[in-house]
Design a protein around this motif. Structure first.
Motif, PDB file in Angstrom:
ATOM      1  N   ALA A 186      11.855   2.040  -5.701  1.00 50.97           N
ATOM      2  CA  ALA A 186      10.777   2.524  -6.568  1.00 50.97           C
ATOM      3  C   ALA A 186      10.131   3.773  -5.974  1.00 50.97           C
ATOM      4  CB  ALA A 186       9.740   1.417  -6.761  1.00 50.97           C
ATOM      5  N   CYS A 187       9.991   3.797  -4.653  1.00 54.59           N
ATOM      6  CA  CYS A 187       9.362   4.927  -3.997  1.00 54.59           C
ATOM      7  C   CYS A 187      10.252   6.171  -4.068  1.00 54.59           C
ATOM      8  CB  CYS A 187       9.077   4.537  -2.554  1.00 54.59           C
ATOM      9  SG  CYS A 187       7.754   5.478  -1.906  1.00 54.59           S
ATOM     10  N   ARG A 188      11.557   5.980  -3.855  1.00 52.69           N
ATOM     11  CA  ARG A 188      12.481   7.123  -3.954  1.00 52.69           C
ATOM     12  C   ARG A 188      12.495   7.657  -5.381  1.00 52.69           C
ATOM     13  NH1 ARG A 188      15.807   3.664  -0.622  1.00 52.69           N
ATOM     14  NH2 ARG A 188      15.588   4.368   1.535  1.00 52.69           N
ATOM     15  N   PHE A 189      12.485   6.747  -6.338  1.00 51.30           N
ATOM     16  CA  PHE A 189      12.461   7.136  -7.754  1.00 51.30           C
ATOM     17  C   PHE A 189      11.172   7.925  -8.044  1.00 51.30           C
ATOM     18  CE2 PHE A 189      11.859   5.985 -12.345  1.00 51.30           C
ATOM     19  CZ  PHE A 189      13.034   6.538 -12.834  1.00 51.30           C
ATOM     20  N   GLY A 190      10.049   7.428  -7.544  1.00 50.79           N
ATOM     21  CA  GLY A 190       8.762   8.115  -7.731  1.00 50.79           C
ATOM     22  C   GLY A 190       8.799   9.517  -7.152  1.00 50.79           C
ATOM     23  N   PRO A 209      10.506  10.672   2.400  1.00 51.38           N
ATOM     24  CA  PRO A 209      10.245  12.110   2.259  1.00 51.38           C
ATOM     25  C   PRO A 209      10.349  12.590   0.813  1.00 51.38           C
ATOM     26  CG  PRO A 209      12.219  11.700   3.587  1.00 51.38           C
ATOM     27  CD  PRO A 209      11.702  10.376   3.187  1.00 51.38           C
ATOM     28  N   ALA A 210       9.573  13.638   0.506  1.00 50.97           N
ATOM     29  CA  ALA A 210       9.640  14.248  -0.826  1.00 50.97           C
ATOM     30  C   ALA A 210      10.926  15.057  -0.932  1.00 50.97           C
ATOM     31  CB  ALA A 210       8.435  15.155  -1.022  1.00 50.97           C
ATOM     32  N   TYR A 211      11.338  15.360  -2.154  1.00 51.18           N
ATOM     33  CA  TYR A 211      12.495  16.231  -2.365  1.00 51.18           C
ATOM     34  C   TYR A 211      12.009  17.668  -2.400  1.00 51.18           C
ATOM     35  CZ  TYR A 211      14.724  11.841  -3.389  1.00 51.18           C
ATOM     36  OH  TYR A 211      15.197  10.563  -3.272  1.00 51.18           O
ATOM     37  N   GLY A 235       0.898  12.972  -8.850  1.00 47.69           N
ATOM     38  CA  GLY A 235       0.564  11.598  -8.477  1.00 47.69           C
ATOM     39  C   GLY A 235       0.693  10.644  -9.664  1.00 47.69           C
ATOM     40  N   ASP A 236       0.284  11.099 -10.843  1.00 46.98           N
ATOM     41  CA  ASP A 236       0.335  10.237 -12.029  1.00 46.98           C
ATOM     42  C   ASP A 236       1.782   9.872 -12.374  1.00 46.98           C
ATOM     43  OD1 ASP A 236      -2.321  11.037 -11.988  1.00 46.98           O
ATOM     44  OD2 ASP A 236      -2.009  12.586 -13.501  1.00 46.98           O
ATOM     45  N   SER A 237       2.669  10.888 -12.292  1.00 46.87           N
ATOM     46  CA  SER A 237       4.073  10.608 -12.631  1.00 46.87           C
ATOM     47  C   SER A 237       4.720   9.777 -11.523  1.00 46.87           C
ATOM     48  CB  SER A 237       4.851  11.899 -12.880  1.00 46.87           C
ATOM     49  OG  SER A 237       4.909  12.685 -11.720  1.00 46.87           O
ATOM     50  N   PHE A 238       4.317  10.031 -10.265  1.00 45.88           N
ATOM     51  CA  PHE A 238       4.862   9.242  -9.151  1.00 45.88           C
ATOM     52  C   PHE A 238       4.539   7.760  -9.359  1.00 45.88           C
ATOM     53  CE2 PHE A 238       4.381   6.913  -5.251  1.00 45.88           C
ATOM     54  CZ  PHE A 238       5.477   7.289  -4.474  1.00 45.88           C
ATOM     55  N   TYR A 250       0.881  -1.162   0.000  1.00 48.23           N
ATOM     56  CA  TYR A 250       0.000   0.000   0.000  1.00 48.23           C
ATOM     57  C   TYR A 250       0.927   1.222   0.000  1.00 48.23           C
ATOM     58  CZ  TYR A 250      -3.304  -3.557   1.344  1.00 48.23           C
ATOM     59  OH  TYR A 250      -4.064  -4.706   1.353  1.00 48.23           O
ATOM     60  N   VAL A 251       0.762   2.078  -0.977  1.00 43.82           N
ATOM     61  CA  VAL A 251       1.622   3.259  -1.078  1.00 43.82           C
ATOM     62  C   VAL A 251       0.732   4.499  -0.998  1.00 43.82           C
ATOM     63  CG1 VAL A 251       3.303   4.500  -2.492  1.00 43.82           C
ATOM     64  CG2 VAL A 251       3.271   1.991  -2.527  1.00 43.82           C
ATOM     65  N   ILE A 252       0.818   5.221   0.120  1.00 44.26           N
ATOM     66  CA  ILE A 252      -0.005   6.433   0.263  1.00 44.26           C
ATOM     67  C   ILE A 252       0.833   7.643  -0.155  1.00 44.26           C
ATOM     68  CG2 ILE A 252      -1.410   7.847   1.797  1.00 44.26           C
ATOM     69  CD1 ILE A 252      -1.885   5.468   3.550  1.00 44.26           C
ATOM     70  N   LYS A 253       0.344   8.345  -1.185  1.00 49.20           N
ATOM     71  CA  LYS A 253       1.048   9.548  -1.642  1.00 49.20           C
ATOM     72  C   LYS A 253       0.647  10.701  -0.718  1.00 49.20           C
ATOM     73  CE  LYS A 253      -0.734   8.834  -5.708  1.00 49.20           C
ATOM     74  NZ  LYS A 253      -1.086   7.528  -6.249  1.00 49.20           N
ATOM     75  N   LEU A 254       1.660  11.386  -0.204  1.00 51.34           N
ATOM     76  CA  LEU A 254       1.409  12.385   0.841  1.00 51.34           C
ATOM     77  C   LEU A 254       1.794  13.793   0.417  1.00 51.34           C
ATOM     78  CD1 LEU A 254       2.824  10.225   3.800  1.00 51.34           C
ATOM     79  CD2 LEU A 254       0.408  10.714   3.358  1.00 51.34           C
ATOM     80  N   GLY A 255       1.712  14.099  -0.886  1.00 56.12           N
ATOM     81  CA  GLY A 255       2.016  15.449  -1.359  1.00 56.12           C
ATOM     82  C   GLY A 255       3.421  15.868  -0.978  1.00 56.12           C
ATOM     83  N   LYS A 256       3.562  17.074  -0.411  1.00 60.24           N
ATOM     84  CA  LYS A 256       4.916  17.568  -0.103  1.00 60.24           C
ATOM     85  C   LYS A 256       5.597  16.788   1.013  1.00 60.24           C
ATOM     86  CE  LYS A 256       3.512  21.458   2.863  1.00 60.24           C
ATOM     87  NZ  LYS A 256       2.063  21.544   2.734  1.00 60.24           N
ATOM     88  N   ARG A 257       4.866  15.895   1.669  1.00 59.05           N
ATOM     89  CA  ARG A 257       5.492  15.043   2.702  1.00 59.05           C
ATOM     90  C   ARG A 257       6.105  13.779   2.097  1.00 59.05           C
ATOM     91  NH1 ARG A 257       1.726  13.188   6.743  1.00 59.05           N
ATOM     92  NH2 ARG A 257       0.044  13.538   5.247  1.00 59.05           N
ATOM     93  N   GLY A 258       5.842  13.518   0.809  1.00 63.92           N
ATOM     94  CA  GLY A 258       6.429  12.329   0.172  1.00 63.92           C
ATOM     95  C   GLY A 258       5.435  11.190   0.067  1.00 63.92           C
ATOM     96  N   ALA A 259       5.850   9.994   0.526  1.00 64.05           N
ATOM     97  CA  ALA A 259       4.963   8.832   0.407  1.00 64.05           C
ATOM     98  C   ALA A 259       5.228   7.857   1.544  1.00 64.05           C
ATOM     99  CB  ALA A 259       5.187   8.143  -0.937  1.00 64.05           C
ATOM    100  N   ALA A 260       4.181   7.114   1.921  1.00 61.06           N
ATOM    101  CA  ALA A 260       4.302   6.078   2.960  1.00 61.06           C
ATOM    102  C   ALA A 260       4.067   4.730   2.304  1.00 61.06           C
ATOM    103  CB  ALA A 260       3.265   6.316   4.054  1.00 61.06           C
ATOM    104  N   VAL A 261       4.942   3.776   2.602  1.00 59.68           N
ATOM    105  CA  VAL A 261       4.834   2.448   1.992  1.00 59.68           C
ATOM    106  C   VAL A 261       4.643   1.405   3.083  1.00 59.68           C
ATOM    107  CG1 VAL A 261       5.992   0.717   0.594  1.00 59.68           C
ATOM    108  CG2 VAL A 261       6.363   3.112   0.120  1.00 59.68           C
ATOM    109  N   SER A 262       3.680   0.513   2.859  1.00 53.42           N
ATOM    110  CA  SER A 262       3.463  -0.559   3.825  1.00 53.42           C
ATOM    111  C   SER A 262       3.223  -1.876   3.107  1.00 53.42           C
ATOM    112  CB  SER A 262       2.257  -0.233   4.708  1.00 53.42           C
ATOM    113  OG  SER A 262       1.966  -1.344   5.546  1.00 53.42           O
ATOM    114  N   ASP A 263       3.813  -2.931   3.686  1.00 54.94           N
ATOM    115  CA  ASP A 263       3.528  -4.270   3.155  1.00 54.94           C
ATOM    116  C   ASP A 263       2.370  -4.897   3.939  1.00 54.94           C
ATOM    117  OD1 ASP A 263       4.670  -4.768   5.589  1.00 54.94           O
ATOM    118  OD2 ASP A 263       6.334  -5.974   4.826  1.00 54.94           O
ATOM    119  N   GLY A 264       1.724  -4.079   4.742  1.00 50.79           N
ATOM    120  CA  GLY A 264       0.592  -4.568   5.528  1.00 50.79           C
ATOM    121  C   GLY A 264       0.983  -4.893   6.948  1.00 50.79           C
TER     122      GLY A 264
END
Ligand code: ATP
Ligand code: RIB
Length: 311
Positions: free
Chosen positions: A273-277, A240-242, A253-256, A219-233
């Motif tokens: 993948a998340c850092r790349f996104g 963090p975002a750059y 979000g589409d490009s991420f 589950y990957v929650i996109k958090l805008g300027k905070r970046g993204a949270a990733v969980s395997d459950g």
């Protein structure tokens, strides 16, 4: 090796207007300037995959009109494979009005038009012929098309990535077969779960709720300027975002999600993948427009080198 990503999703023409502050209900405001640009969550992602060096196959439905022709030419100019794009006989090309405020935040209204003609049969035909390494979908096409594809992907062992926008609480996520990645943004997370992912604790709670609705490897929650949270459950990690000067967050979000899909298929690492996104989306928000604002591989490398970013 060039991995093949099949995006089965939406295509819109965007009417992009810049304003100081978006109007509130009943208010009229003056826009500063406007332009028509290629958009649509699916198209922005398909364009991102192609620009970042993937083999991008796009299955979409356009109208038989000038916007449809202009969009088709745009995809071709970026080497997006258009073999699976069909033309609706009775619906116009999708149109979105995108109001962008000075801080880069947007408000979007979509007229679906031909996107509603993207049926499960059309999608299944594209899936069967393209033999993709991964499939990417959003919720701007009929939901039964997405659920049908999720079943086909699950049965064939092809990883499916769902960017869960736009969200509607009436969407029955339980109808989806298990997917590889399920990725909503902040508002979509709140609509589906009733929990705003504003703290790490709430991200965990939201993932637990999502788990009860849709089975996903991540589950990957996109958090805008905070970046993204990733969980395997079971555990959750924040990426963090750059920090960049923000011009227009449209297609962030589409490009991420497109970048995450491509990099996950290439490396098998959700962290990478998340850092790349995050990096791809950072460049996207520092420019105006939708698909056009997504960086190419070379532009992304320049950004990474300038900042000494390594994954
Ligand atoms: P959109 O609907 O505008 O395409 P979204 O709402 O689906 O975007 P967001 O969560 O806003 O998605 O952003 C997606 C990603 O873009 C974030 O996870 C982050 O990597 C990047 N991003 C968004 N806003 C910023 C920002 N202000 N600075 C840097 N990166 C950002
Ligand atoms: O995510 C941004 C996109 O949402 C816009 O390009 C617009 O067309 C809508 O689909």
């Amino acid at each position: 090796m060039q991995y093949k990503i099949l995006t089965v999703s939406s295509a819109n023409m965007d009417l992009n207007m810049r304003v100081k502050d978006a109007p509130v209900k009943g208010q009229t405001v003056f826009g500063r300037d406007y332009c028509y640009v290629p958009g649509g969550k699916g198209a922005n992602s398909a364009v991102a995959v192609a620009k970042l060096g993937g083999s991008s196959y796009f299955c979409a439905s356009l109208g038989n009109d000038s916007n449809g022709k202009a969009l088709l030419n745009f995809y071709k100019s970026l080497s997006v494979r258009t073999d699976y794009i069909s033309f609706s006989s009775d619906r116009p090309t999708g149109l979105a009005t995108v109001t962008v405020e000075d801080d880069g935040a947007n408000r979007i209204t979509v007229f679906s038009g031909a996107n509603l003609s993207l049926s499960p049969v059309i999608a299944a035909d594209a899936f069967g012929k393209a033999c993709p390494d991964a499939v990417l979908c959003h919720f701007e096409i009929p939901f039964e098309t997405v659920t049908h594809l999720s079943r086909l992907c699950y049965e064939a062992g092809v990883p499916m990535f769902i960017d869960a926008g736009p969200a509607d609480k009436n969407i029955n996520l339980r109808a989806l077969s298990p997917v590889c990645v399920f990725s909503p943004n902040e508002t979509e997370t709140e609509i589906f779960t009733g929990i705003s992912p504003d703290t790490e604790k709430n991200c965990v709670a939201a993932v637990n709720k999502l788990k009860s609705m849709v089975a996903a490897k991540y589950y990957v929650i996109k958090l805008g300027k905070r970046g993204a949270a990733v969980s395997d459950g079971t555990s959750l990690e924040l990426f963090p975002a750059y920090c960049v000067p923000v011009k227009d967050t449209t297609a962030a979000g589409d490009s991420f999600t497109a970048a995450l899909t491509l990099e996950y298929v290439r490396s098998g690492s959700i962290e990478k993948a998340c850092r790349f996104g995050n990096a791809v989306a950072a460049v996207t928000v520092s420019r105006t427009g939708a698909g056009e604002s997504v960086p190419t591989d070379a532009e992304l490398n320049k950004f990474l080198t300038e900042r000494n970013i390594k994954f």
